[in-house]
Design a protein around this motif. Structure first.
Motif, short mmCIF file in Angstrom:
data_model
loop_
_atom_site.label_atom_id
_atom_site.label_comp_id
_atom_site.label_asym_id
_atom_site.label_seq_id
_atom_site.Cartn_x
_atom_site.Cartn_y
_atom_site.Cartn_z
N ASP A 58 -10.59 12.12 -10.08
CA ASP A 58 -9.47 12.62 -10.54
C ASP A 58 -8.19 11.96 -10.13
O ASP A 58 -8.34 10.91 -9.28
N VAL A 59 -6.94 12.52 -10.51
CA VAL A 59 -5.77 11.39 -10.49
C VAL A 59 -5.41 11.31 -8.82
O VAL A 59 -5.13 10.16 -8.33
N GLU A 60 -5.65 12.49 -7.95
CA GLU A 60 -5.26 12.39 -6.69
C GLU A 60 -6.25 11.38 -5.77
O GLU A 60 -5.96 10.45 -5.04
N GLU A 61 -7.61 11.15 -6.35
CA GLU A 61 -8.39 10.27 -5.61
C GLU A 61 -8.11 8.81 -6.05
O GLU A 61 -8.04 7.97 -5.32
N ALA A 62 -7.59 8.56 -7.28
CA ALA A 62 -7.31 7.25 -7.77
C ALA A 62 -5.86 6.99 -7.09
O ALA A 62 -5.95 5.63 -6.78
N ILE A 63 -5.08 7.70 -6.78
CA ILE A 63 -3.79 7.30 -6.04
C ILE A 63 -4.36 6.93 -4.65
O ILE A 63 -3.80 6.07 -4.08
N LEU A 64 -5.27 7.55 -4.02
CA LEU A 64 -5.76 7.45 -2.67
C LEU A 64 -6.43 5.82 -2.68
O LEU A 64 -6.19 5.13 -1.96
N PHE A 105 -3.37 1.42 -10.36
CA PHE A 105 -4.95 1.46 -10.32
C PHE A 105 -5.84 1.94 -11.72
O PHE A 105 -5.07 2.94 -12.18
N VAL A 106 -6.57 1.38 -12.19
CA VAL A 106 -7.25 1.64 -13.50
C VAL A 106 -8.54 2.51 -13.06
O VAL A 106 -9.35 2.22 -12.26
N PHE A 107 -8.66 3.89 -13.54
CA PHE A 107 -9.92 4.63 -13.47
C PHE A 107 -10.02 5.36 -14.71
O PHE A 107 -9.48 5.50 -15.61
N SER A 108 -11.39 5.98 -14.51
CA SER A 108 -11.92 6.72 -15.57
C SER A 108 -11.52 8.27 -15.02
O SER A 108 -12.17 8.80 -13.94
N ASN A 109 -10.67 8.91 -15.80
CA ASN A 109 -10.35 10.33 -15.44
C ASN A 109 -11.62 11.25 -15.82
O ASN A 109 -11.95 11.32 -16.75
N ALA A 110 -11.94 11.93 -14.69
CA ALA A 110 -12.88 12.90 -14.71
C ALA A 110 -12.72 14.10 -15.47
O ALA A 110 -13.50 14.76 -16.04
N ASP A 111 -11.33 14.19 -15.71
CA ASP A 111 -11.05 15.73 -16.54
C ASP A 111 -11.16 15.26 -17.90
O ASP A 111 -11.49 16.02 -18.77
N THR A 112 -10.60 14.17 -18.53
CA THR A 112 -10.55 13.98 -19.57
C THR A 112 -11.57 12.90 -20.11
O THR A 112 -11.65 12.52 -21.30
N TYR A 161 4.91 8.53 -7.92
CA TYR A 161 3.65 7.86 -8.81
C TYR A 161 3.72 8.24 -10.15
O TYR A 161 4.44 9.39 -10.49
N GLY A 162 3.29 7.47 -11.09
CA GLY A 162 3.17 7.70 -12.47
C GLY A 162 1.70 7.67 -12.83
O GLY A 162 0.90 7.10 -12.37
N LEU A 163 1.61 7.98 -13.97
CA LEU A 163 0.05 8.28 -14.92
C LEU A 163 0.32 7.82 -16.30
O LEU A 163 1.08 8.37 -17.04
N ILE A 164 -0.56 6.84 -16.74
CA ILE A 164 -0.41 6.28 -18.12
C ILE A 164 -1.85 6.72 -18.69
O ILE A 164 -2.80 6.69 -18.18
N GLU A 165 -1.61 7.75 -19.64
CA GLU A 165 -2.93 8.02 -20.33
C GLU A 165 -2.72 7.62 -21.80
O GLU A 165 -1.72 7.64 -22.53
N PRO A 166 -3.95 7.33 -22.54
CA PRO A 166 -3.98 7.07 -23.93
C PRO A 166 -3.66 8.25 -24.75
O PRO A 166 -4.05 9.51 -24.21
#
Length: 183
Positions: free
Chosen positions: A140-146, A156-163, A177-182
């Motif tokens: 999730d986003v919080e774990e990616a920020i950590l 940090f590039v990650f696979s979002n577990a929600d989407t 923090y910011g989040l970039i989503e396709p």
């Protein structure tokens, strides 16, 4: 060039407007024909920093730069230098890619020999000097920020577990923090 100059938390004085227009009009020398679109200039003061943002819509491209310093006039100088570098780089790329008349190349003025000075050296194309491969663990986003903070990176590039899609989290200049989503 037509300028749309506005101030955020700042009154744009006639002297400041005149200086901005004078500096930005230097960019006209890179074009054969005058630009039809407006050049958007935003001047702001944030936490004792004088910030200047300039956006120039071009046919087929958008040139944008922002700079901040302790003085508004210095910020204008810095942003114009940055825009000149971007336009020269874009111009070189267009000239290499499109060799026929009637293309995007026809909008650029040839700035070869001027006043006896030799042609500027063309900037080289960007070069990839390192490739990194890694598996994208769903999180999730919080774990990616950590994870990003633990690594000490700005993004940090990650696979979002929600989407189940690839996302990027990044640290903004203001510390949030910011989040970039396709799409």
């Amino acid at each position: 060039m037509k300028f749309n100059i506005r101030g955020n938390n700042l009154e744009v004085t006639p002297a400041l407007r005149e200086y901005a227009e004078k500096k930005l009009s230097r960019l006209e020398r890179y074009f054969d024909t005058p630009l039809e679109s407006d050049v958007n200039v935003s001047l702001a003061i944030q936490r004792d920093e004088h910030k200047v943002e300039v956006t120039i819509p071009l046919p087929g491209a958008l040139v944008r730069a922002e700079e901040a310093s302790g003085d508004m006039y210095a910020s204008l100088d810095l942003v114009v230098e940055k825009l000149e570098r971007q336009i020269r780089k874009y111009k070189t790329k267009v000239n290499r890619k499109f060799r026929q008349e009637g293309s995007l190349r026809s909008q650029w003025k040839d700035t070869g020999v001027k006043n006896g000075a030799p042609r500027e050296l063309e900037e080289d194309a960007p070069e990839v000097v390192r490739i990194k491969r890694f598996s994208l663990k769903p999180m999730d986003v919080e774990e990616a920020i950590l994870q990003m903070d633990m690594l000490g990176h700005n993004f940090f590039v990650f696979s979002n577990a929600d989407t189940n899609r690839v996302n990027v989290v990044y640290r903004r200049r203001d510390g949030r923090y910011g989040l970039i989503e396709p799409e």
